[in-house]
Design a protein around this motif. Structure first.
Motif, PDB file in Angstrom:
ATOM      1  N   THR A 174       0.853  -1.188   0.000  1.00 19.72           N
ATOM      2  CA  THR A 174       0.000   0.000   0.000  1.00 19.72           C
ATOM      3  C   THR A 174       0.889   1.238   0.000  1.00 19.72           C
ATOM      4  O   THR A 174       2.047   1.191   0.450  1.00 19.72           O
ATOM      5  CB  THR A 174      -0.919   0.043   1.227  1.00 19.72           C
ATOM      6  N   PHE A 175       0.322   2.342  -0.511  1.00 20.41           N
ATOM      7  CA  PHE A 175       1.049   3.605  -0.582  1.00 20.41           C
ATOM      8  C   PHE A 175       0.191   4.731  -0.031  1.00 20.41           C
ATOM      9  O   PHE A 175      -1.041   4.689  -0.110  1.00 20.41           O
ATOM     10  CB  PHE A 175       1.423   3.939  -2.031  1.00 20.41           C
ATOM     11  N   GLU A 176       0.860   5.743   0.501  1.00 25.14           N
ATOM     12  CA  GLU A 176       0.215   6.989   0.898  1.00 25.14           C
ATOM     13  C   GLU A 176       0.955   8.135   0.218  1.00 25.14           C
ATOM     14  O   GLU A 176       2.174   8.101   0.060  1.00 25.14           O
ATOM     15  CB  GLU A 176       0.256   7.181   2.416  1.00 25.14           C
ATOM     16  N   LYS A 177       0.196   9.144  -0.229  1.00 21.51           N
ATOM     17  CA  LYS A 177       0.826  10.317  -0.836  1.00 21.51           C
ATOM     18  C   LYS A 177       1.307  11.234   0.275  1.00 21.51           C
ATOM     19  O   LYS A 177       0.521  11.675   1.123  1.00 21.51           O
ATOM     20  CB  LYS A 177      -0.142  11.050  -1.759  1.00 21.51           C
ATOM     21  N   VAL A 178       2.606  11.538   0.270  1.00 20.67           N
ATOM     22  CA  VAL A 178       3.172  12.391   1.314  1.00 20.67           C
ATOM     23  C   VAL A 178       3.520  13.778   0.797  1.00 20.67           C
ATOM     24  O   VAL A 178       3.806  14.676   1.597  1.00 20.67           O
ATOM     25  CB  VAL A 178       4.418  11.734   1.939  1.00 20.67           C
ATOM     26  N   LEU A 179       3.522  13.965  -0.546  1.00 22.45           N
ATOM     27  CA  LEU A 179       3.750  15.294  -1.113  1.00 22.45           C
ATOM     28  C   LEU A 179       2.993  15.393  -2.433  1.00 22.45           C
ATOM     29  O   LEU A 179       3.266  14.637  -3.361  1.00 22.45           O
ATOM     30  CB  LEU A 179       5.238  15.556  -1.336  1.00 22.45           C
TER      31      LEU A 179
END
Length: 199
Positions: free
Chosen positions: A56-61
């Protein structure tokens, strides 16, 4: 491997597995935290972080990013280039600060490299320099104060006399910025090489 996806290898690159639903994170600069194993993926969609092996991924920028770099001597630091400046994170993506230094080459700031010996020293390319009439140009810029001020290279690497039989006597060169084991930053072209004066 022509599909826009991330691929993962668990045997040192002998075999690869295509990761499903990762097109948004593909065609990117990748970095892995040497202690935590967290993955960063940076492209024009932004910067994404995975803490579970790319499951899974999360957008950090949420910015248009042209390049990204990390160094092993400061594993929590991240540098990423955008037209508006360099985004710097000291906590591997939790928080970001945008720094646009004096003479920052904001046309297409690409391929940033930071010295692991002295992180205040960095080099990047201003790619696609059609604004100067050269569609294959690569203008290099250097900073010795962490990106507060920038100085362009004295000469476009691609103006050096190179021979290529498929383009005639003068050819464009695909220049690369590489980092050597001593921490020094080098600019490597198809048939030319330049060394920076700092470590």
């Amino acid at each position: 491997m022509n599909d826009p996806s991330l691929y993962k290898s668990t045997d040192g690159g002998v075999t690869w597995t295509q990761l499903p639903d990762t097109a948004e994170y593909a065609n990117s600069y990748l970095a892995v935290h040497k202690e935590k194993g967290w993955l960063l993926s940076a492209n024009t969609n932004g910067i994404f972080r995975s803490k579970d092996g790319a499951a899974t991924f999360e957008k950090v920028l949420d910015k248009v990013i042209f390049s990204m770099d990390t160094i092993r001597t400061q594993p929590n630091m991240v540098w990423a280039t955008a037209c508006e400046g360099i985004y710097i994170s000291e906590d591997y993506g939790d928080t970001w600060t945008c720094l646009k230094g004096e003479n920052y080459p904001d046309f297409h700031p690409d391929r940033i490299r930071v010295s692991p010996v002295n992180p205040n020293h960095m080099v990047l390319e201003d790619d696609y320099t059609t604004k100067e009439g050269n569609p294959y140009g690569h203008i290099h810029a250097f900073s010795r104060d962490g990106g507060k001020t920038w100085q362009s290279s004295r000469k476009n690497v691609c103006d050096l006399p190179n021979f290529s039989p498929w383009r005639g006597n003068m050819s464009w060169c695909e220049s690369k910025i590489i980092r050597c084991v001593d921490g020094r930053l080098r600019m490597l072209g198809t048939r030319s090489m330049a060394r920076t004066s700092f470590s």
